[in-house]
Write a protein that holds these residues in place. Structure first.
Motif, short mmCIF file in Angstrom:
data_model
loop_
_atom_site.label_atom_id
_atom_site.label_comp_id
_atom_site.label_asym_id
_atom_site.label_seq_id
_atom_site.Cartn_x
_atom_site.Cartn_y
_atom_site.Cartn_z
N THR A 101 42.65 7.07 4.75
CA THR A 101 43.94 6.46 5.06
C THR A 101 43.83 5.01 5.53
N ALA A 102 42.62 4.56 5.83
CA ALA A 102 42.43 3.18 6.29
C ALA A 102 42.75 2.21 5.17
N ASP A 103 43.31 1.07 5.51
CA ASP A 103 43.69 0.05 4.54
C ASP A 103 42.68 -1.10 4.60
N PRO A 104 41.72 -1.13 3.67
CA PRO A 104 40.70 -2.18 3.69
C PRO A 104 41.27 -3.59 3.61
N LEU A 105 42.33 -3.78 2.84
CA LEU A 105 42.91 -5.11 2.73
C LEU A 105 43.48 -5.55 4.08
N LEU A 106 44.11 -4.66 4.80
CA LEU A 106 44.61 -5.00 6.13
C LEU A 106 43.47 -5.36 7.06
N ILE A 107 42.39 -4.62 7.00
CA ILE A 107 41.23 -4.91 7.85
C ILE A 107 40.69 -6.30 7.56
N VAL A 108 40.52 -6.62 6.27
CA VAL A 108 40.01 -7.94 5.88
C VAL A 108 40.99 -9.02 6.30
N ASP A 109 42.29 -8.77 6.10
CA ASP A 109 43.29 -9.77 6.48
C ASP A 109 43.29 -10.03 7.99
N LEU A 110 43.17 -8.98 8.78
CA LEU A 110 43.13 -9.16 10.23
C LEU A 110 41.91 -9.97 10.65
N LEU A 111 40.76 -9.63 10.09
CA LEU A 111 39.53 -10.36 10.45
C LEU A 111 39.55 -11.78 9.91
N GLY A 112 39.91 -11.93 8.64
CA GLY A 112 39.97 -13.26 8.05
C GLY A 112 41.01 -14.14 8.73
N GLY A 113 42.14 -13.54 9.05
CA GLY A 113 43.17 -14.30 9.76
C GLY A 113 42.69 -14.78 11.11
N ALA A 114 41.94 -13.95 11.80
CA ALA A 114 41.40 -14.35 13.10
C ALA A 114 40.48 -15.56 12.96
N VAL A 115 39.65 -15.55 11.92
CA VAL A 115 38.74 -16.68 11.69
C VAL A 115 39.53 -17.93 11.36
N TRP A 116 40.47 -17.82 10.42
CA TRP A 116 41.28 -18.98 10.03
C TRP A 116 42.04 -19.57 11.21
N ILE A 117 42.72 -18.72 11.96
CA ILE A 117 43.52 -19.22 13.08
C ILE A 117 42.64 -19.90 14.12
N ARG A 118 41.55 -19.24 14.49
CA ARG A 118 40.69 -19.78 15.54
C ARG A 118 40.01 -21.08 15.09
N ALA A 119 39.42 -21.06 13.89
CA ALA A 119 38.62 -22.21 13.45
C ALA A 119 39.46 -23.36 12.91
N ILE A 120 40.43 -23.07 12.07
CA ILE A 120 41.17 -24.13 11.39
C ILE A 120 42.40 -24.56 12.17
N PHE A 121 43.24 -23.62 12.52
CA PHE A 121 44.51 -23.98 13.13
C PHE A 121 44.41 -24.30 14.62
N ARG A 122 43.57 -23.58 15.34
CA ARG A 122 43.40 -23.87 16.76
C ARG A 122 42.27 -24.87 17.01
N GLY A 123 41.35 -24.99 16.06
CA GLY A 123 40.23 -25.91 16.23
C GLY A 123 39.26 -25.49 17.31
N LEU A 124 39.20 -24.19 17.56
CA LEU A 124 38.31 -23.68 18.61
C LEU A 124 36.98 -23.25 18.00
N PRO A 125 35.93 -23.32 18.77
CA PRO A 125 34.63 -22.87 18.25
C PRO A 125 34.58 -21.36 18.12
N LEU A 126 33.78 -20.90 17.21
CA LEU A 126 33.53 -19.47 17.03
C LEU A 126 32.15 -19.22 17.61
N ASP A 127 32.11 -18.69 18.83
CA ASP A 127 30.83 -18.48 19.48
C ASP A 127 30.06 -17.34 18.82
#
Length: 185
Positions: free
Chosen positions: A140-166
């Protein structure tokens, strides 16, 4: 076309995109930079959008092999680290930002970007198929949702917020998605 020449064309395409933007990206410029005739490029790709779509998916610069660490958690952490590397190091971060920015105004490029993400997810699906076989992921898990949540976190943190990814970012992001942030249901 010879693979080496194709990669030179893709490299020139991505370089020009980051230097001149999508508006300044031309088949003529790619031909000049890659040392091939523009008719050769047009023979394989009918437009700059088609050329950029091919470059995004096939360029060695953006090459992607899904991880296989033996666990879903380990594979997802490696996926996040790979995304983070692409979005925080030049020239790949420059390609991502230029492509995303231009896709907003150019429907043909937006289509190319969707093809890129469709290709990426098709490659990432192996991670989830293995996890299901190992019993780590319910059907029942949605792999696309999982990837979107993780990818979105990377995009928001790195690109839009300009914060480092420790160093711990991947593990924390994967834990938040797999375990939830409260651990409650």
């Amino acid at each position: 076309m010879a693979p080496r020449k194709e990669q030179q064309i893709f490299q020139a395409t991505l370089e020009l995109l980051t230097v001149r933007g999508y508006e300044g990206l031309t088949i003529e410029g790619v031909a000049e930079r890659s040392g091939v005739n523009k008719t050769t490029i047009y023979r394989w790709w009918p437009s700059k959008a088609a050329l950029l779509a091919a470059a995004l998916i096939q360029a060695d610069l953006l090459l992607f092999d899904p991880p296989d660490t033996g666990t879903l958690r380990g594979d997802l952490e490696e996926l996040v680290r790979g995304m983070a590397a692409l979005l925080t190091a030049s020239p790949t971060s420059d390609v991502a930002v230029a492509t995303l920015g231009a896709a907003v105004h150019h429907p043909e490029l937006a289509t190319a970007v969707r093809r890129f993400f469709t290709d990426r997810f098709a490659r990432e699906e192996a991670v989830f198929a293995r996890a299901r076989r190992r019993g780590e992921l319910p059907e029942t898990a949605d792999p696309l949702l999982i990837v979107d949540l993780l990818g979105g976190a990377v995009w928001i943190r790195a690109i839009f917020r300009g914060l480092p990814l420790d160093d711990d970012f991947a593990a924390h992001a994967v834990s938040a998605v797999l375990d939830g942030v409260t651990g409650k249901r």
